[in-house]
Scaffold this motif. Structure first.
Motif, PDB file in Angstrom:
ATOM      1  N   ASP A 221      98.416  -7.381   7.777  1.00 27.81           N
ATOM      2  CA  ASP A 221      99.689  -8.039   6.684  1.00 27.81           C
ATOM      3  C   ASP A 221      98.760  -9.440   5.982  1.00 27.81           C
ATOM      4  OD1 ASP A 221     101.592  -6.345   7.675  1.00 27.81           O
ATOM      5  OD2 ASP A 221     102.130  -7.673   9.102  1.00 27.81           O
ATOM      6  N   GLU A 222      97.542  -9.775   7.095  1.00 23.83           N
ATOM      7  CA  GLU A 222      96.995 -11.192   7.300  1.00 23.83           C
ATOM      8  C   GLU A 222      95.885 -10.933   6.339  1.00 23.83           C
ATOM      9  OE1 GLU A 222      97.845 -14.028   7.323  1.00 23.83           O
ATOM     10  OE2 GLU A 222      99.681 -13.530   8.316  1.00 23.83           O
ATOM     11  N   ALA A 223      94.777  -9.933   6.129  1.00 24.68           N
ATOM     12  CA  ALA A 223      93.943  -9.282   5.761  1.00 24.68           C
ATOM     13  C   ALA A 223      93.910  -8.454   4.743  1.00 24.68           C
ATOM     14  CB  ALA A 223      93.090  -9.542   6.677  1.00 24.68           C
TER      15      ALA A 223
ATOM     16  N   ARG B  72     102.722 -11.875  18.312  1.00 22.21           N
ATOM     17  CA  ARG B  72     101.911 -11.149  17.981  1.00 22.21           C
ATOM     18  C   ARG B  72     100.823 -11.549  18.228  1.00 22.21           C
ATOM     19  NH1 ARG B  72     103.304  -8.424  11.914  1.00 22.21           N
ATOM     20  NH2 ARG B  72     103.133 -10.310  11.408  1.00 22.21           N
TER      21      ARG B  72
ATOM     22  N   MET C 274      96.623  -5.773  15.979  1.00 21.29           N
ATOM     23  CA  MET C 274      96.620  -4.689  14.573  1.00 21.29           C
ATOM     24  C   MET C 274      96.636  -4.503  13.342  1.00 21.29           C
ATOM     25  SD  MET C 274      93.895  -2.169  16.150  1.00 21.29           S
ATOM     26  CE  MET C 274      92.993  -1.723  15.179  1.00 21.29           C
TER      27      MET C 274
ATOM     28  N   TYR D  23      91.986 -12.551  14.073  1.00 19.59           N
ATOM     29  CA  TYR D  23      91.859 -12.891  12.970  1.00 19.59           C
ATOM     30  C   TYR D  23      91.103 -14.088  12.976  1.00 19.59           C
ATOM     31  CZ  TYR D  23      93.025 -13.223   7.868  1.00 19.59           C
ATOM     32  OH  TYR D  23      92.703 -12.970   6.361  1.00 19.59           O
TER      33      TYR D  23
ATOM     34  N   TRP E  99      99.542  -6.916  12.419  1.00 24.42           N
ATOM     35  CA  TRP E  99      99.411  -8.409  11.533  1.00 24.42           C
ATOM     36  C   TRP E  99      97.591  -8.586  11.399  1.00 24.42           C
ATOM     37  CZ3 TRP E  99      96.078 -13.036  14.099  1.00 24.42           C
ATOM     38  CH2 TRP E  99      96.711 -13.792  13.745  1.00 24.42           C
ATOM     39  N   ILE E 100      96.786  -8.213  12.132  1.00 17.18           N
ATOM     40  CA  ILE E 100      95.860  -8.345  11.091  1.00 17.18           C
ATOM     41  C   ILE E 100      96.187  -7.843   9.570  1.00 17.18           C
ATOM     42  CG2 ILE E 100      93.137  -8.181  10.742  1.00 17.18           C
ATOM     43  CD1 ILE E 100      92.901  -9.635  13.630  1.00 17.18           C
TER      44      ILE E 100
ATOM     45  N   ALA F  53      92.632 -10.002   1.311  1.00 18.72           N
ATOM     46  CA  ALA F  53      91.585 -10.303   0.827  1.00 18.72           C
ATOM     47  C   ALA F  53      90.042  -9.323   1.206  1.00 18.72           C
ATOM     48  CB  ALA F  53      91.348 -11.350   2.613  1.00 18.72           C
ATOM     49  N   CYS F  54      90.728  -9.180   2.360  1.00 18.66           N
ATOM     50  CA  CYS F  54      89.799  -8.089   3.237  1.00 18.66           C
ATOM     51  C   CYS F  54      89.424  -6.731   2.176  1.00 18.66           C
ATOM     52  CB  CYS F  54      89.772  -7.484   4.426  1.00 18.66           C
ATOM     53  SG  CYS F  54      89.340  -9.317   5.537  1.00 18.66           S
TER      54      CYS F  54
ATOM     55  N   TYR G 102      88.536  -5.011  17.716  1.00 17.53           N
ATOM     56  CA  TYR G 102      89.488  -4.868  19.704  1.00 17.53           C
ATOM     57  C   TYR G 102      88.649  -3.668  20.591  1.00 17.53           C
ATOM     58  CZ  TYR G 102      92.721  -7.812  17.880  1.00 17.53           C
ATOM     59  OH  TYR G 102      93.859  -8.787  16.954  1.00 17.53           O
TER      60      TYR G 102
END
Lengths: 116, 132
Positions: free
Chosen positions: B30-32, A77, B25, A30, B27-28, B35-36, A52
């Protein structure tokens, strides 16, 4: 011994941005996405799938590695990625190549280089 | 719900890729996702899915091999169909001969009718020969 970079060059835009994002420090996926967005002023957006896919290739080619040491407080993670010496030299070669392309383009288009 | 759909998309990726990057992926996502935008992440995962199966897993070689195998078959069947045309033509000729044998009493009794029948068959044969 001289390294043969020819078979890796030119780098794809995604690979170039990922390597550039890892120049200053180790980053997780990220973090790489955010750094790529910052470096390109949000003109180039990298999704996790593209990221990835390229990271897998860069790991296999030995341009990027996963550092063994991790911060214990981090989310398990998260995985960090680091530019290897080979990756750094390859990136420098690619930047030199791109500089040549830009110089050539400027001379053909008669555009003056920006100052600063 | 969105996370589940995204997880399904990741689950469809080749096993080696999934083992290495699935958790990260997610995790990303969840994070993004806020925002994205979830739509952008879904389209990225869909493109990644196609790319991983078609290009990275070597499936494209099977697709190319399949197409390369089908083309000669199509050509072979096409040739076979062309070769069958003269056979059909010969069958038509044979039908006229059989008709003459079968209707020989009629021909003997009513030669005019037989002649008109034969002329019709000959007309059909010529039409068949010219149109192919």
């Amino acid at each position: 011994m001289k390294e043969d970079f020819d078979k890796f060059l030119p780098l794809s835009p995604a690979a170039l941005h990922i390597l550039l994002a890892l120049v200053s420090e180790d980053r997780h996926g990220y973090g790489i996405m955010q750094e790529v967005g910052r470096q390109s002023v949000n003109r180039y957006k990298l999704g996790p799938g593209t990221l990835y896919d390229n990271l897998e290739k860069l790991l296999n080619q030995g341009m990027v590695e996963e550092p063994t040491r991790r911060c214990l407080a981090d989310d398990p993670r998260r995985r960090y990625y680091r530019l290897t010496g080979f990756g750094r030299r390859l990136l420098a070669t690619e930047i030199t190549r791109l500089e040549g392309v830009v110089r050539k383009a400027r001379s053909h288009l008669r555009v003056r280089p920006e100052k600063g | 719900m969105m996370r589940r759909v995204y997880r399904c998309l990741l689950w469809l990726h080749p096993a080696a890729f999934r083992r290495q990057f699935e958790e990260e992926m997610l995790w990303i996502f969840d994070e993004a996702a806020d925002a994205c935008g979830a739509a952008a992440l879904f389209s990225d995962a869909s493109v990644s899915l196609v790319r991983q199966w078609l290009l990275r897993s070597g499936l494209w070689m099977w697709v190319v091999a399949g197409i390369a195998g089908i083309i000669p078959l199509i050509i072979a069947f096409g040739r076979l169909a062309i070769r069958r045309l003269p056979k059909a033509f010969a069958r038509r000729e044979g039908q006229i001969s059989f008709w003459i044998v079968d209707h020989s009493p009629t021909i003997a009794g009513n030669p005019e009718l037989a002649e008109s029948e034969l002329l019709n068959m000959e007309f059909a044969r010529c039409k068949y020969a010219t149109t192919g």
